[in-house]
Write a protein that holds these residues in place. Structure first.
Motif: not given
Lengths: 618, 434
Positions: B207-210, B214-215, B255-266, B271-276
Motif C-alpha cells: 500500500s505504501a509503495l502504491l 500514485s503520487l 485500485c482502491g489504494v491508488v484512488f484513495g491516495t488522492n483522497y488521503v493526500y488532499n 504542512h504534511q502535504r508539503v513535506r511529502i
C-alpha cells in the motif's frame, strides 16, 4: 504456537534493520563524498568574499615629480535586508537626498543583480563633508557601511589626455575578464588604460563567515585562505611635467597639439592636446558624470579628443624634408641641385603655388620652403629610371616615406593612436582609374598635401628620425615600471629609415638650420642654440590652414625633437614656430629670454579670435 | 556469590550500558556544537541548552539507577497501571497543560516541561508485552473461512492493535503531535515477531509503495500497469478459482489504494502535504520556504565530506542555517562536523545497540521480557530511521528525536526508562530461572 518458526523471524527483522542502515550509509556516502553541490551551497550560505582593493600605482614624471597619486574616498554600501527600520529621514538629511530618491536607490539595491542580502553601493564617492557627517552617525543606520576606495588625484591640472582616466569597468569587459566585477575601476584611456595591469595591482580576498542573519562571525580559518591585495606598481614616465604644463599654457585658446620626443631614446617629453581639461574633473562620484557629459558634448572644442594621437593632419611643408632625404638617398639630387620656380610649379601651370624662389639649392629650398622645388623632387623620385613602371616608382616613394613612421601604427604605449595615411596605388586607381594618373596628378603629395595625413606623434617621430640621421626608437611615455623600473624591450629597438646616406642628413640639417637663421622660421630664432626647424602650412578643406612647425635641437647631439600644430592658424612660422622655440629654449636652457613673446602667445585666443599676433611672413 | 547477586549491576548487560553512555555523550557534544556560541563557553551554563542537557543527563542516570534498584516484578505487575495512568495523562494534558509554542503536549513545572506522550512509549510497550505474554496463541493466521472464526482467531491481534491504536489516536487527535503519535506504528515489528501474519506487512508495504507511486506518476498509467500485471499473473499461475479470487481481490485493493491516495493526500494538513511534496520532489519546491529545512539539513550533512569540518567548525550549524539543529535536526551537526566517518559511526552505533537488544530479547526465557525487548528495538529503530532519514531526504519531515542524541529531557528520560527497564529485565533473566 510454533515458536521455533517464529524465532526465525529475528533474522528477518535484523536483516531489515541492517539493510536500512546500509541504505542510509550509502545515501550519506553519496551526499557527503560524491555530490559536491552541498559543499558549494554551504560556502554560499556562510562565506562572504570581501574584496580588498589594492592601491593603484602612482605615476611620476621624468624627474621624479608626481603626476598622479591617490586620495581615499568612501562609498556608502547598503544591505537592504539589514537596513529595515533604519532612520530613513535622518539618513536622507545627511546624504542630502529626498525620500523618493532614497526609495529608488533602495529598490535598485534590492533588485537583481543586487539582492536584499548582498551589499551594494548606495552612494559612490561621498564628498568629504558628507563623509564626515556620516561617519559619526553610521551606527544609527543599520545595514549601511562605508567602504574605502581610492580615487586618482592630480597635483597639477595637466596632461589629461596623456594620463587618461579611471572609471567603472564596462559590463562587457566585466563579463569577459574574470578579474573585474561590476563596479570595479579600470583605466579607460591614456596611460591608465595601456598600463592598467601593472597599475591596478592585484585584488585580495578576505573570506568572512556570516550566520543565517548575515551577521559577520569572523574570518574563515583565521584568515588562512585570505589573499592579500598587492599594490599597483609605480610608473616612471618620460614626461617632463614642467614642459607639459608650459606647453599647455602656450596652447591655451588654441586648438592643436604639441609632441616632443627625446630622439636619443624615443621617450616622449610632452604630449599636449588642446583644448584639454583638468583631469581632476573626471574622478569624483556625482560630479564626474556631470563633467564627463559636459566635456563629451562640447562639439566645438572636442576636449576629450586626443589630437596628438588621433587627429590626422596633412603635414604640409614639414614633409618636404622626407622628400629631400629620399631623393638624395636615390642619388637623384645633390646639395647644389636647383629647380625652376615661377611663383608655382611650371609643369602644372603654376600649381602648387609658390613665392618666387629663383635658383635656390637644396638647403635653400628647405629654408625657403619652395613648393615648386619639391614638386620636382617628388617627380624625380616617382619617375626615376630604376622603376620603368610608374606604379613601382610610386610604391618605392611610399615605402620610403613609411619607413619614417607615417601610415604605420608606431606601437607607442598609448592607446587609440591613429595610423595616418599615405595613399596607396590602389586608392588612386580607384579615384582616377588605372593608368589614368601620373606623378603630376598627385604631385601635391610631395609638399605634404592632398590625401597625405599624419598624426602629430608621427610628425614628431619623423623629426626625431631626421635628428638621429636615419633611425628612431618607438615613442613611448613610460620609461620604467615598478621599483625595478623595467622598460619594455620593444622600446630599446632601433627602427632604421630608408635613408641612411649621412651626407643627405648634413644637407637637410643645413637647410633646417637656415630656416631659423634666414628662412621661414627666422622670427623664432632661439638665442644661443643651434636649432633645426621646418615650417609647414597645412592646407585643409575645413578652413584656414593649420600652422605646423617641426624642430630638433641642438643640431649636434639633439636632445629634443618637437612638433607643434595649431589648427586654422595660417602660416606655421607665425604661431607654431614661436611656441616651439619657447619650449625648446626653456627645456635646454631652463630660462626664457623672451617674456614678451611668451606673454603674447599665452594670451592669444585663436578659438575666439582674440589677442592675435601680427601676421608674419607667409 | 550472594553478595554479587544483590549487587546493583549484577547481570546488567555492560555492552548495552556502555553503548548507551557513548551515544549520550556524543549527543551532548553535538548539542554543545549546535548551540555553540563564542560568548557562552561554560559547559555548566544552565541558561544554555548544553548546560540544561547536562542536568537531563545526570537525572537520566539517576533514573537508570533507580530502575536497576527496583524489583523487575514491579514493571510486570504494574504494566497496565502505567499504561492507564499515562493514557489518562495524555488525554488530560491538552486541557490541564499549558500551551508552549502552539503545542498542547506539555505539562510545565516552572522552567521545565514534561511530555507525557514521550513516556507513553515504555508504558505501551509494557502493556503490550504483558498482554501478549499472557495469551496462549499470540497472533496467527487462519485457514478457516467463517467470519466468526476469523474474528476469534484474530481476537488477540485486534486487542493488541487497540493497545497501540489508543495512544496513537489520542496523541494525534487531542495533542496534534504527529511525530509522537506515529511512533506507535513501530510496534508492528514486535507483533510480527510474535506471529503477526506476514500478509499484513506485505499489504502494508504494498500500500505504501502504491501510495508513493500514485503520487509520483500518472494515475491512469499506474492503473494500466496494475491491470497488465494482473493479466500476466492470470496467464502464469494455475488458473483455479482460488487464485483468480486472490488476484482479483489484490487488484481491487490496489485500485482502491491508488484512488484513495488522492483522497488521503488532499485531506492531509497543508504542512504534511508539503513535506511529502518536498520528499518526492513533486512540483516546484521553494527552497526558501517549504523546502528550506530539508535543503539546509542536506547542505549541512553533504558539506561535511569524509572527515567533516571539525568539531565546532560547522558553518551550517554554528551559524544557525539549520533550524531545530539541537533537537530533531541534531544529525546535521554530526554530518557536518564529523563527516561521513562520524555519521556512519553514529548510525552503526545505534544499529549495534538495536541488534544487541534483539540478541538480548532472544535470550530471554520469559515471553514478557522478549516482547518488551522487541518493543525497545522497534521504537529505537523507528526513531533512528525516521530522524536520520528526514535529514538526508529519504523520509518526510516528522518531528521525532534521534534517540540519546537530541536535546530534551522528556525524550532522553523516556528512552532511558524504555531501555533500562529492559536491561533490568535482562539482568533478572537468570534470577527468574532459578
Amino acid at each position: 504456537m510454533n515458536n521455533s518458526n517464529l524465532s526465525d523471524r529475528k533474522f528477518i527483522i535484523s536483516a531489515f534493520f541492517i539493510i536500512v542502515a546500509i541504505v542510509y550509509i550509502s545515501r550519506l556516502f553519496y551526499i557527503q563524498i560524491i555530490d559536491d553541490q552541498y559543499k558549494l551551497d554551504a560556502r554560499n550560505n556562510a562565506f562572504r568574499y570581501r574584496t580588498e582593493y589594492p592601491v593603484r600605482g602612482y605615476i611620476y614624471d621624468r624627474n621624479g615629480k608626481l603626476l598622479v597619486f591617490n586620495e581615499p574616498s568612501y562609498d556608502l554600501l547598503v544591505t537592504p535586508k539589514l537596513a529595515k527600520g533604519c532612520d530613513t529621514i535622518a539618513l536622507c538629511k545627511v546624504l542630502e537626498i529626498n525620500k523618493v530618491e532614497f526609495l529608488r536607490r533602495m529598490k535598485k539595491a534590492t533588485q537583481a543583480p543586487n539582492s536584499p542580502r548582498k551589499e551594494s553601493v548606495f552612494e559612490k564617492q561621498l564628498s568629504p563633508k558628507i563623509y564626515a557627517a556620516l561617519q559619526e552617525k553610521l551606527y544609527r543606520f543599520k545595514g549601511f557601511d562605508l567602504q574605502a576606495r581610492n580615487v586618482r588625484k592630480y597635483p597639477r591640472p595637466i596632461a589629461a589626455h596623456l594620463l587618461g582616466y579611471v572609471g567603472e569597468v564596462s559590463k562587457d569587459k566585466a563579463a569577459k575578464d574574470s578579474y573585474y566585477r561590476e563596479g570595479d575601476y579600470i583605466g579607460i584611456s591614456g596611460i591608465e588604460r595601456s598600463y592598467e595591469e601593472p597599475l591596478r595591482g592585484k585584488k585580495g580576498t578576505q573570506i568572512v563567515m556570516v550566520d543565517v542573519h548575515n551577521k559577520t562571525k569572523g574570518r574563515f580559518m583565521n584568515g588562512q585562505f585570505d589573499t592579500l591585495a598587492v599594490p599597483g606598481k609605480a610608473l616612471y614616465s618620460s614626461i617632463d611635467i614642467d614642459m607639459q604644463e608650459y606647453g599647455e599654457k602656450l596652447m591655451k585658446g588654441k586648438k592643436g597639439a604639441i609632441v616632443a620626443i627625446d630622439p636619443q631614446t624615443g621617450e616622449i617629453l610632452c604630449l599636449v592636446s588642446s583644448p584639454g581639461y583638468d583631469p581632476n574633473l573626471l574622478v569624483g562620484g556625482k560630479e564626474r558624470s556631470r563633467n564627463f557629459t559636459k566635456l563629451y558634448y562640447d562639439s566645438l572644442n572636442l576636449p576629450l579628443f586626443n589630437r596628438a594621437l588621433m587627429a590626422m593632419y596633412p603635414p604640409g611643408s614639414t614633409f618636404k624634408l622626407i622628400d629631400a632625404l629620399i631623393a638624395q638617398q636615390d642619388n637623384l639630387i645633390s646639395r647644389s641641385t636647383g629647380f625652376p620656380c615661377n611663383r608655382g610649379y611650371p609643369p602644372m601651370g603654376g600649381h602648387p603655388k609658390c613665392h618666387a624662389h629663383g635658383g635656390v639649392d637644396l638647403p635653400g629650398s628647405i629654408a625657403t620652403s619652395c613648393n615648386s622645388y619639391y614638386s620636382y623632387v617628388f617627380r624625380e623620385i616617382v619617375d626615376q629610371k630604376k622603376y620603368p613602371k610608374f606604379e613601382d616608382g610610386y610604391n618605392h616613394w611610399r615605402d620610403a616615406v613609411r619607413s619614417f613612421g607615417p601610415n604605420t601604427k608606431l606601437g607607442t604605449d598609448l592607446p587609440y593612436d591613429k595610423p595616418g595615411n599615405v595613399p596607396s596605388v590602389e586608392y588612386y586607381n580607384k579615384v582616377f582609374g588605372k593608368n589614368h594618373w601620373r606623378s603630376n596628378t598627385v604631385v601635391s603629395l610631395g609638399i605634404g598635401q592632398a590625401e597625405l595625413t599624419l598624426v602629430p606623434l608621427q610628425m614628431a617621430n619623423v623629426v626625431a628620425s631626421i635628428a638621429n640621421r636615419g633611425f628612431y626608437y618607438t615613442p613611448h611615455c613610460i620609461k620604467g615600471v615598478g621599483v625595478e623600473k623595467k622598460l619594455d624591450p620593444r622600446f630599446k629597438e632601433k627602427h632604421y629609415t630608408y635613408v641612411q646616406n649621412q651626407v643627405a642628413y648634413d644637407n637637410v640639417h643645413d637647410g633646417m638650420q637656415k630656416c631659423f637663421d634666414a628662412g621661414t622660421g627666422s622670427a623664432s630664432r632661439i638665442p644661443g642654440i643651434v636649432a633645426c626647424g621646418k615650417t609647414g602650412t597645412a592646407e585643409n578643406p575645413h578652413g584656414d590652414s593649420h600652422a605646423v612647425f617641426s624642430c630638433f635641437a641642438p643640431r649636434y647631439n639633439p636632445k629634443i625633437a618637437i612638433v607643434c600644430l595649431v589648427e586654422n592658424a595660417g602660416f606655421g612660422g607665425t604661431w607654431s614656430a614661436p611656441i616651439v622655440s619657447l619650449i625648446v629654449e626653456k627645456y635646454l636652457t631652463g630660462k626664457i629670454t623672451r617674456p614678451d613673446l611668451e606673454k603674447r602667445l599665452m594670451e592669444a585666443d585663436l578659438i575666439n579670435r582674440k589677442n592675435l599676433l601680427g601676421s608674419g611672413h607667409h | 556469590m550472594r553478595k554479587q547477586e544483590h549487587s546493583l549491576f549484577f547481570g546488567v548487560d555492560k555492552i548495552t550500558v556502555f553503548t548507551y553512555a557513548i551515544l549520550v555523550l556524543m549527543g551532548w557534544l553535538n548539542i554543545y556544537a549546535a548551540v555553540y556560541n563564542e560568548d557562552h563557553q561554560n559547559i555548566f551554563d544552565t541558561t544554555q541548552k548544553y548546560g540544561k542537557q547536562l542536568i537531563w543527563i545526570s537525572s537520566a542516570a539517576f533514573i537508570a539507577i533507580l530502575i536497576l534498584i527496583i524489583d523487575a516484578g514491579f514493571f510486570t505487575v504494574f504494566a497496565y497501571v502505567f499504561y492507564a495512568v499515562l493514557l489518562l495523562a495524555c488525554i488530560a494534558v491538552p486541557y490541564l497543560g499549558r500551551e508552549v509554542k502552539g503545542s498542547r503536549s506539555w505539562f510545565r513545572f516552572g522552567d521545565f516541561g514534561v511530555q507525557p506522550a514521550e513516556f507513553m512509549k515504555f508504558a505501551t510497550n509494557l502493556a503490550l508485552a504483558k498482554f501478549l505474554s499472557n495469551v496462549n496463541i499470540e497472533v496467527q493466521e487462519s485457514r478457516r473461512n467463517k467470519l466468526s472464526d476469523i474474528l476469534k482467531n484474530y481476537q488477540n491481534t485486534i486487542i493488541a492493535t487497540i493497545f497501540l491504536g489508543l495512544p496513537l489516536v489520542i496523541i494525534k487527535l487531542l495533542q496534534d503531535e504527529t511525530g509522537l503519535a506515529i511512533v506507535f506504528i513501530a510496534f508492528i515489528i514486535t507483533l510480527y515477531r510474535e506471529g503477526l501474519s506476514v500478509n499484513f506487512l506485505i499489504f502494508g508495504l504494498f500500500s505504501a509503495l502504491l501510495f508513493v507511486l500514485s503520487l509520483v506518476m500518472d494515475q491512469n498509467t499506474l492503473m494500466i500497469i496494475l491491470a497488465v500485471i494482473a493479466a500476466l499473473s492470470i496467464l502464469f499461475v494455475k488458473r483455479n478459482r482460488k487464485n483468480l479470487i486472490i488476484i482479483s481481490i489484490i487488484l481491487t485493493t490496489a485500485c482502491g489504494v491508488v484512488f484513495g491516495t488522492n483522497y488521503v493526500y488532499n485531506h492531509l494538513e497543508d504542512h504534511q502535504r508539503v513535506r511529502i511534496d518536498v520528499l518526492l520532489g513533486r512540483g516546484t519546491v521553494n527552497l526558501k520556504k517549504e523546502g528550506y529545512n530539508v535543503n539546509q539539513a542536506k547542505i549541512a550533512i553533504g558539506s561535511g565530506g569524509f572527515f567533516g569540518k571539525g568539531y565546532l567548525q560547522g558553518t551550517q550549524t554554528k551559524y544557525d542555517f539549520v533550524p531545530e539543529q539541537d533537537t530533531d535536526f541534531i544529525f546535521c551537526t554530526v554530518g557536518e562536523e564529523w563527516g561521513f566517518l562520524g555519521s556512519s559511526i553514529v548510525i552503526i552505533l545505534e544499529l549495534f545497540l538495536i541488534i544487541r537488544i534483539i540478541f538480548m530479547a532472544e535470550r530471554q526465557r520469559s515471553p514478557f521480557s522478549r516482547i518488551y525487548g522487541y518493543g525497545v528495538a522497534s521504537v529505537l529503530f523507528f526513531h533512528v530511521a525516521v530522524n536520520v532519514g528526514m535529514t538526508i531526504g529519504l523520509m518526510p519531515v516528522i518531528g521525532i528525536p534521534l534517540p540519546f542524541f537530541s536535546y530534551g529531557g522528556s525524550s532522553l528520560w523516556s528512552f532511558t526508562i524504555l531501555l533500562f527497564i529492559f536491561i533490568k529485565l535482562d539482568a533478572n533473566r537468570l534470577v527468574i530461572l532459578r
